[in-house]
Write a protein that holds these residues in place. Structure first.
Motif, PDB file in Angstrom:
ATOM      1  N   LYS A 122       0.802  -1.222   0.000  1.00 20.10           N
ATOM      2  CA  LYS A 122       0.000   0.000   0.000  1.00 20.10           C
ATOM      3  C   LYS A 122       0.840   1.279   0.000  1.00 20.10           C
ATOM      4  N   ASP A 158       3.698  -7.107  -6.763  1.00 22.86           N
ATOM      5  CA  ASP A 158       4.570  -6.209  -7.529  1.00 22.86           C
ATOM      6  C   ASP A 158       6.046  -6.479  -7.266  1.00 22.86           C
ATOM      7  N   PRO A 213      -0.260  -1.755 -15.879  1.00 24.59           N
ATOM      8  CA  PRO A 213      -1.473  -1.751 -15.039  1.00 24.59           C
ATOM      9  C   PRO A 213      -1.789  -0.327 -14.600  1.00 24.59           C
ATOM     10  N   LYS A 214      -2.634   0.334 -15.336  1.00 27.80           N
ATOM     11  CA  LYS A 214      -2.789   1.780 -15.183  1.00 27.80           C
ATOM     12  C   LYS A 214      -3.524   2.186 -13.913  1.00 27.80           C
ATOM     13  N   ASP A 215      -4.132   1.212 -13.233  1.00 26.31           N
ATOM     14  CA  ASP A 215      -4.803   1.580 -12.003  1.00 26.31           C
ATOM     15  C   ASP A 215      -3.807   1.933 -10.895  1.00 26.31           C
ATOM     16  N   ARG A 216      -2.602   1.383 -10.997  1.00 24.14           N
ATOM     17  CA  ARG A 216      -1.634   1.655  -9.935  1.00 24.14           C
ATOM     18  C   ARG A 216      -0.261   2.071 -10.448  1.00 24.14           C
ATOM     19  N   GLU A 266       1.474  -3.562  -4.272  1.00 28.10           N
ATOM     20  CA  GLU A 266       0.878  -4.804  -3.789  1.00 28.10           C
ATOM     21  C   GLU A 266       1.981  -5.859  -3.691  1.00 28.10           C
ATOM     22  N   SER A 287       2.222   4.253 -13.068  1.00 28.15           N
ATOM     23  CA  SER A 287       2.291   5.416 -13.947  1.00 28.15           C
ATOM     24  C   SER A 287       3.748   5.642 -14.315  1.00 28.15           C
TER      25      SER A 287
END
Lengths: 116, 113
Positions: A16, A86, A61-64, A83, A66
């Motif tokens: 997180k 990762d 994975p564009k949600d997390r 996460e 960049s």
């Protein structure tokens, strides 16, 4: 010529939390790649830049995740929030044209990320 | 259709022996097949590459053999040395235009003295 430089070499964070990786490509190389290498696997492309434009981010994975490449030179890859899955080595590579037969990929030594 | 399958996963060879690593691809449009060598803590480095218009390419002790009809290619390391101990990755992509290399899973080679 100086190679592709990445920092940090190692990063340990709790899940997180955010994390960022930095890459300085070989001078004159206009194409920059970010790859992820899971343990015991080959590198997998996350994103490719031509100059400052992201021309292929289909695997990012564009949600997390960049990334940015300001001024078409250095690049930063960010994960927020991280996460457990990762955990991997994040490799940066550069090439002078498109990485094909006339311009191979030159990889940095990577950043090893451990998410706890 | 984009996979590149590499074998074996690991390989032990005696010094002076021949190391052979095999790869198979699916996409017949691929026309660029490089091999990368990776030492622990380092990024992969290009070792040798071949295009499908030739069946073999040799650079020093390293040779790529290419079988277009079988969609297979292999790396042969002659007179293997302890310094060759590393992980080897085959890859497939395109020599022109946008190149998105698809890497195999890697072969960990150990050359024993």
């Amino acid at each position: 010529e100086a190679g592709v430089v990445q920092s940090p070499r190692y990063k340990i964070i709790e899940k997180k939390q955010p994390v960022a990786f930095w890459c300085n490509p070989i001078s004159g190389h206009n194409t920059l790649y970010w790859y992820r290498q899971n343990l015991g696997q080959g590198p997998e492309l996350l994103i490719r830049y031509e100059n400052e434009e992201a021309v292929d981010d289909s695997q990012l994975p564009k949600d997390r995740f960049s990334a940015e490449r300001l001024k078409g030179v250095d690049s930063t890859l960010k994960i927020q929030p991280a996460e457990l899955g990762d955990s991997a080595v994040y490799l940066c590579a550069s090439s002078s044209i498109n990485g094909g037969g006339n311009s191979p990929l030159h990889f940095g030594n990577g950043t090893r990320l451990t998410v706890t | 259709q984009q996979q590149v399958k590499q074998s074996p996963q690991s390989l032990i060879v005696q010094k002076g022996g021949i190391s052979i690593i095999n790869c198979a691809y699916e996409n017949t449009a691929f026309d660029y097949f490089p091999w990368y060598q990776q030492f622990p803590g380092k990024g992969p480095a290009l070792l040798i590459a071949i295009r499908p218009d030739v069946s073999e390419k040799k650079e020093g002790r390293f040779t790529i053999s290419f079988n277009k009809s079988a969609k297979q290619f292999s790396l042969h390391i002659m007179d293997s040395q302890p310094g060759d101990s590393a992980t080897y990755f085959c890859a497939a992509g395109f020599s022109g235009g946008y190149n998105k290399l698809i890497f195999g899973a890697g072969t960990r080679l150990a050359v024993h003295p």
